[in-house]
Motif scaffolding. Structure first.
Motif, PDB file in Angstrom:
ATOM      1  N   ALA A 120      -5.342   8.923  -9.746  1.00  9.94           N
ATOM      2  CA  ALA A 120      -5.636   7.995  -8.644  1.00  9.94           C
ATOM      3  C   ALA A 120      -6.004   8.776  -7.390  1.00  9.94           C
ATOM      4  CB  ALA A 120      -4.432   7.102  -8.384  1.00  9.94           C
ATOM      5  N   ARG A 121      -5.273   9.866  -7.149  1.00 11.66           N
ATOM      6  CA  ARG A 121      -5.554  10.640  -5.935  1.00 11.66           C
ATOM      7  C   ARG A 121      -6.894  11.359  -6.014  1.00 11.66           C
ATOM      8  NH1 ARG A 121       0.405  12.929  -4.010  1.00 11.66           N
ATOM      9  NH2 ARG A 121       1.303  10.863  -3.692  1.00 11.66           N
ATOM     10  N   LEU A 122      -7.274  11.801  -7.219  1.00 11.90           N
ATOM     11  CA  LEU A 122      -8.599  12.407  -7.383  1.00 11.90           C
ATOM     12  C   LEU A 122      -9.674  11.407  -6.972  1.00 11.90           C
ATOM     13  CD1 LEU A 122      -8.337  14.341 -10.790  1.00 11.90           C
ATOM     14  CD2 LEU A 122      -8.637  15.330  -8.526  1.00 11.90           C
ATOM     15  N   ARG A 124       8.918   0.787  -4.333  1.00 12.22           N
ATOM     16  CA  ARG A 124       8.397   2.152  -4.293  1.00 12.22           C
ATOM     17  C   ARG A 124       7.117   2.208  -5.113  1.00 12.22           C
ATOM     18  NH1 ARG A 124      12.065   4.258  -7.213  1.00 12.22           N
ATOM     19  NH2 ARG A 124      13.447   2.475  -7.112  1.00 12.22           N
ATOM     20  N   CYS A 125       6.248   3.127  -4.732  1.00  8.29           N
ATOM     21  CA  CYS A 125       4.961   3.268  -5.425  1.00  8.29           C
ATOM     22  C   CYS A 125       5.202   3.569  -6.905  1.00  8.29           C
ATOM     23  CB  CYS A 125       4.162   4.388  -4.776  1.00  8.29           C
ATOM     24  SG  CYS A 125       2.702   4.865  -5.693  1.00  8.29           S
ATOM     25  N   PRO A 126       4.609   2.789  -7.810  1.00  2.00           N
ATOM     26  CA  PRO A 126       4.833   3.034  -9.246  1.00  2.00           C
ATOM     27  C   PRO A 126       4.271   4.375  -9.708  1.00  2.00           C
ATOM     28  CG  PRO A 126       3.192   1.297  -8.937  1.00  2.00           C
ATOM     29  CD  PRO A 126       3.744   1.625  -7.573  1.00  2.00           C
ATOM     30  N   LEU A 127       3.423   4.983  -8.902  1.00  2.00           N
ATOM     31  CA  LEU A 127       2.848   6.267  -9.307  1.00  2.00           C
ATOM     32  C   LEU A 127       3.652   7.444  -8.779  1.00  2.00           C
ATOM     33  CD1 LEU A 127      -0.978   5.653  -8.801  1.00  2.00           C
ATOM     34  CD2 LEU A 127       0.462   5.113 -10.758  1.00  2.00           C
ATOM     35  N   CYS A 128       4.000   7.406  -7.479  1.00  2.00           N
ATOM     36  CA  CYS A 128       4.621   8.596  -6.882  1.00  2.00           C
ATOM     37  C   CYS A 128       6.032   8.354  -6.372  1.00  2.00           C
ATOM     38  CB  CYS A 128       3.745   9.152  -5.761  1.00  2.00           C
ATOM     39  SG  CYS A 128       3.728   8.121  -4.291  1.00  2.00           S
ATOM     40  N   GLY A 129       6.480   7.098  -6.298  1.00  2.00           N
ATOM     41  CA  GLY A 129       7.852   6.846  -5.884  1.00  2.00           C
ATOM     42  C   GLY A 129       8.065   6.746  -4.380  1.00  2.00           C
ATOM     43  N   THR A 130       7.002   6.911  -3.604  1.00  2.00           N
ATOM     44  CA  THR A 130       7.122   6.764  -2.159  1.00  2.00           C
ATOM     45  C   THR A 130       7.390   5.295  -1.819  1.00  2.00           C
ATOM     46  OG1 THR A 130       5.390   8.421  -2.016  1.00  2.00           O
ATOM     47  CG2 THR A 130       5.969   7.309   0.033  1.00  2.00           C
ATOM     48  N   ALA A 131       8.212   5.066  -0.771  1.00  3.56           N
ATOM     49  CA  ALA A 131       8.455   3.688  -0.344  1.00  3.56           C
ATOM     50  C   ALA A 131       7.143   3.085   0.153  1.00  3.56           C
ATOM     51  CB  ALA A 131       9.493   3.673   0.761  1.00  3.56           C
ATOM     52  N   ARG A 136       0.816  -1.203   0.000  1.00  5.78           N
ATOM     53  CA  ARG A 136       0.000   0.000   0.000  1.00  5.78           C
ATOM     54  C   ARG A 136       0.853   1.258   0.000  1.00  5.78           C
ATOM     55  NH1 ARG A 136      -5.128   1.396   0.465  1.00  5.78           N
ATOM     56  NH2 ARG A 136      -5.631   3.402   1.411  1.00  5.78           N
ATOM     57  N   CYS A 137       0.453   2.229  -0.825  1.00 14.42           N
ATOM     58  CA  CYS A 137       1.116   3.533  -0.792  1.00 14.42           C
ATOM     59  C   CYS A 137       0.204   4.474  -0.021  1.00 14.42           C
ATOM     60  CB  CYS A 137       1.351   4.072  -2.198  1.00 14.42           C
ATOM     61  SG  CYS A 137       1.885   5.797  -2.208  1.00 14.42           S
ATOM     62  N   ASP A 138       0.703   4.968   1.112  1.00 11.33           N
ATOM     63  CA  ASP A 138      -0.124   5.844   1.938  1.00 11.33           C
ATOM     64  C   ASP A 138      -0.277   7.225   1.318  1.00 11.33           C
ATOM     65  OD1 ASP A 138      -0.716   3.966   3.909  1.00 11.33           O
ATOM     66  OD2 ASP A 138       1.267   4.235   4.804  1.00 11.33           O
ATOM     67  N   ALA A 139       0.740   7.646   0.574  1.00 10.01           N
ATOM     68  CA  ALA A 139       0.661   8.973  -0.041  1.00 10.01           C
ATOM     69  C   ALA A 139      -0.464   9.037  -1.078  1.00 10.01           C
ATOM     70  CB  ALA A 139       1.996   9.324  -0.693  1.00 10.01           C
ATOM     71  N   CYS A 140      -0.616   7.978  -1.865  1.00 12.57           N
ATOM     72  CA  CYS A 140      -1.663   7.951  -2.889  1.00 12.57           C
ATOM     73  C   CYS A 140      -2.944   7.291  -2.363  1.00 12.57           C
ATOM     74  CB  CYS A 140      -1.206   7.181  -4.126  1.00 12.57           C
ATOM     75  SG  CYS A 140       0.247   7.853  -4.932  1.00 12.57           S
ATOM     76  N   ALA A 141      -2.844   6.621  -1.215  1.00 14.67           N
ATOM     77  CA  ALA A 141      -3.962   5.853  -0.660  1.00 14.67           C
ATOM     78  C   ALA A 141      -4.432   4.776  -1.626  1.00 14.67           C
ATOM     79  CB  ALA A 141      -5.114   6.774  -0.260  1.00 14.67           C
TER      80      ALA A 141
HETATM   81 ZN   LIG Z   1       2.044   6.578  -4.337  1.00 16.90          ZN
END
Ligand SMILES: [Zn+2]
Lengths: 221, 491
Positions: free
Chosen positions: B464-466, A17-24, A3-8
């Motif tokens: 995705a965030r939207l 790392r999150c494939p969308l935002c790069g967060t671990a 799970r990526c918490d930044a993108c939820a």
């Molecule tokens: Zn993310």
């Protein structure tokens, strides 16, 4: 699932790392529905290999030109053609390499073409055409071209100023040729040197602070 | 092969809609699309091969290989047989290669997925979906022989198009169509070349409508393509440059020209509720979200404040056809930021106000007739094919300049009842010349696949965030494309 918490979002596959935002990301890895397919080639790598091979071939061919004696008649034509082709390819390589920074590629271009001309001149028995005509004309026209493109393309001063100054400084070199008495015709060197001095003064006027700031930034140790 | 065995091969000329796929394909966009169905178990390749053999026999169109004539491309019958393989190439890898006589589709499997990839000149999304539906149906009946056969049970509306998919392979498209040579005639010619008027058969939609609310022309987008059938109009725009500068997404190309694919999976009803609350049909709601995410990831649009999208419309719903060949039109919508309300709901409603009138049967027929008339011009017909390719490539280039994104919605798919319970989410990818989403829903799961020729995922993150900000549970599946990502996977 990870799970990526930044993108939820939940993530399928063993992503570190999150494939969308790069967060671990944390959590249990699940298999991905999309397989990992190895690269068939890497464009970046291909370009790099191509670049260095071309460079090596060109430099080797330049060096080989030294071995041909000046007297060999008939070879002159082939040599000129070959030198011309390699020189052109070298300029293209440099231009492609530096294409994102216009001012920088101009400096590279002036230096490379200038050196090639001097070498060529030397190989053909040093009649002196390179310092008399080729380099002053090259320098002067690149200064003019740079002025025009910077103006037309509205490039920010800070983007180009350092390399523009370098180009202009290169334009002062023909004054040196003149002083050393290397030239057979003084006019091209005088025009080029004069133009450089004028542009240098202009740059000092409009961009002096930017130049100092940029230089300070780039030369900061 | 053709002449050697003494038999005369059947062939059919490629219509112009398909020709443009040949002209417009490039290294990073080979004009291939993929539809896959996720089963409730790991796929058995042996059974899948048997199912493929059976399905293949019923679809003469899929036997075709592509040949180059002096003036046109041709689809020509072949004796080739397809082989099921693992998913060993990246998504939407090139299929057609000039001078290589191979089938224009491939069937693959990976874990639970049955995957169909097709070269777009052969068929559109709807046509491909028929084939995949039949393939999965055959596969399920092989795997569960104890279950009642799907053909036996009927009546359920959902079975209608699946049956038609089989049927159309056996019978020519439309009653009055020209002799078919075993290959199905193209429906454009059938409907628009002759002066034959058709009442709008709104009563009998050929393909299930999208999951959007029942507004006319809402979720009905099917098939997929980024190229307008309305090419004359496009040419017009090509010469008189668009009034407003259209924003175009730029980025770093993927290392080996592969398509970057990222799938977002979510509960369909959650997104539908959002769209309903905004009073916008699903396709246009998603387009508005996409615009918003592009704007957010761009940071600053600069002078190009207009975003535009192309959306393909499945023509079978207005002009009944059972041909699996390309039969769609493309509609363009746009929105300019900074000229009024810029929230997702307002953008969506504004887009729908542009979209709906353009997808009325009357409007479509008018554009298509113009186009067909252009196609029929003697001057254009006698231009040699390589030159046609150049012209079409230019038209396509002009088209591309006016487009920021593309949105393609295959809608809610329903499979035959006995098959339905074994199939989970279904997804849809296309090779893309620009950021694109492909939407498809099945079993209550909505899959939005992002494809792009570039590695950047910023706009997907914003999208995705939207959704997650609005309380939708989103799951991400991404294919690895960069050296770093693949190195990480190898650990
Ligand atoms: Zn993310």
């Amino acid at each position: 699932m990870r799970r990526c918490d930044a993108c939820a979002v939940d993530i399928e596959g063993a992503w570190v790392r999150c494939p969308l935002c790069g967060t671990a990301v944390a959590g249990e890895a699940t298999p991905s529905p999309l397989p990992s397919i190895p690269l068939t080639f890497s464009r970046r790598r291909v370009v790099r290999v191509l670049f260095f091979t071309s460079l090596a071939v060109i430099l080797a061919s330049f060096a080989a030109q030294l071995l041909f004696s000046h007297e060999l008649t008939g070879l002159g034509m082939i040599r000129s053609v070959w030198l011309g082709l390699s020189a052109m390819w070298l300029v293209v390589l440099m231009a492609v390499r530096k294409r994102r920074n216009l001012a920088k590629s101009t400096v590279y271009l002036v230096v490379i073409v200038g050196l090639i001309c001097v070498y060529w001149d030397y190989l053909s028995g040093w009649p002196g055409w390179s310092v008399t005509y080729a380099i002053p004309i090259l320098c002067a026209s690149s200064i003019v071209a740079l002025l025009i493109t910077v103006r037309l393309m509205r490039i920010e001063t800070s983007e180009h100023v350092v390399y523009s100054v370098l180009t202009v400084l290169l334009g002062l070199a023909p004054i040196g040729f003149l002083a050393f008495g290397w030239v057979t015709n003084a006019l091209p060197s005088i025009i080029c040197g004069g133009l450089s001095l004028i542009v240098l003064a202009l740059l000092q006027l409009v961009g002096g602070r930017t130049v100092r700031h940029e230089l300070g930034k780039r030369l900061h140790v | 092969m053709t002449r050697g065995d003494g038999t005369r091969r059947n062939w059919v000329r490629l219509d112009n809609a398909s020709n443009i796929f040949l002209a417009a394909r490039s290294d990073s966009d080979p004009k291939v699309f993929r539809i896959s169905a996720e089963m409730d178990h790991d796929v058995d390749p042996v059974l899948l091969q048997q199912a493929l053999d059976a399905t293949y026999d019923r679809y003469p169109l899929y036997h075709a290989v592509l040949r180059r004539g002096v003036f046109w491309y041709y689809l020509q019958d072949s004796d080739l047989r397809p082989r099921v393989t693992g998913d060993r190439q990246h998504t939407c890898a090139p299929i057609y290669q000039a001078d290589r006589r191979n089938l224009l589709f491939r069937v693959m499997h990976h874990r639970q997925r049955i995957i169909l990839e097709i070269f777009h000149a052969l068929s559109d999304g709807t046509g491909a979906l028929w084939f995949l539906t039949d393939l999965v149906t055959a596969y399920v009946s092989l795997r569960h022989p104890e279950q009642p056969s799907t053909q036996g049970e009927s009546g359920a509306g959902s079975d209608a198009h699946a049956d038609r998919g089989q049927l159309d392979a056996r019978t020519p498209a439309g009653e009055g169509a020209e002799p078919t040579h075993g290959l199905v005639a193209d429906s454009f010619a059938h409907y628009f070349r002759r002066r034959r008027r058709h009442e709008a058969p709104a009563s009998e939609p050929d393909f299930s409508t999208g999951p959007g609310p029942a507004a006319p022309g809402s979720g009905v987008v099917g098939g997929r393509a980024r190229f307008a059938r309305g090419i004359p109009r496009r040419i017009g725009r090509f010469f008189h440059l668009p009034e407003r500068k259209v924003y175009r997404v730029r980025g770093t190309r993927t290392p080996d020209n592969r398509t970057r694919a990222v799938e977002l999976t979510m509960p369909a009803h959650d997104v539908l509720n959002l769209a309903r609350a905004a009073e916008v049909p699903l396709t246009m709601f998603l387009t508005a979200l996409f615009f918003e995410s592009i704007r957010a990831s761009a940071g600053d649009l600069g002078k190009a404040r207009t975003l535009s999208a192309s959306a393909p419309v499945n023509l079978r719903q207005f002009f009944p056809s059972t041909s699996p060949r390309n039969f769609f039109a493309t509609v363009r919508v746009d929105h300019t930021y900074g000229e009024g309300a810029d929230d997702v709901g307002s953008i969506g409603r504004q887009l729908d106000a542009q979209f709906s009138p353009k997808v009325s049967p009357e409007a479509l027929e008018k554009t298509l007739r113009q186009f067909i008339r252009l196609e029929g011009l003697f001057v254009l017909r006698v231009i040699p094919r390589p030159l046609k390719d150049v012209i079409l490539r230019l038209v396509n280039w002009g088209n591309n300049r006016g487009l920021s994104i593309a949105v393609s919605n295959l809608g809610r798919v329903s499979l035959p009842d006995s098959v339905d319970e074994h199939v989970g989410r279904m997804s849809f990818h296309v090779s893309a010349a620009r950021p694109q989403i492909c939407v498809m829903s099945h079993a209550g799961v909505l899959t939005i696949s992002f494809t792009s020729p570039c590695v950047e995922t910023d706009h997907i993150k914003e999208f995705a965030r939207l959704l997650t900000d609005r309380g939708v549970a989103v799951t991400v599946a991404a294919a690895r494309v960069t050296e770093e990502e693949l190195a990480e996977a190898a650990l």
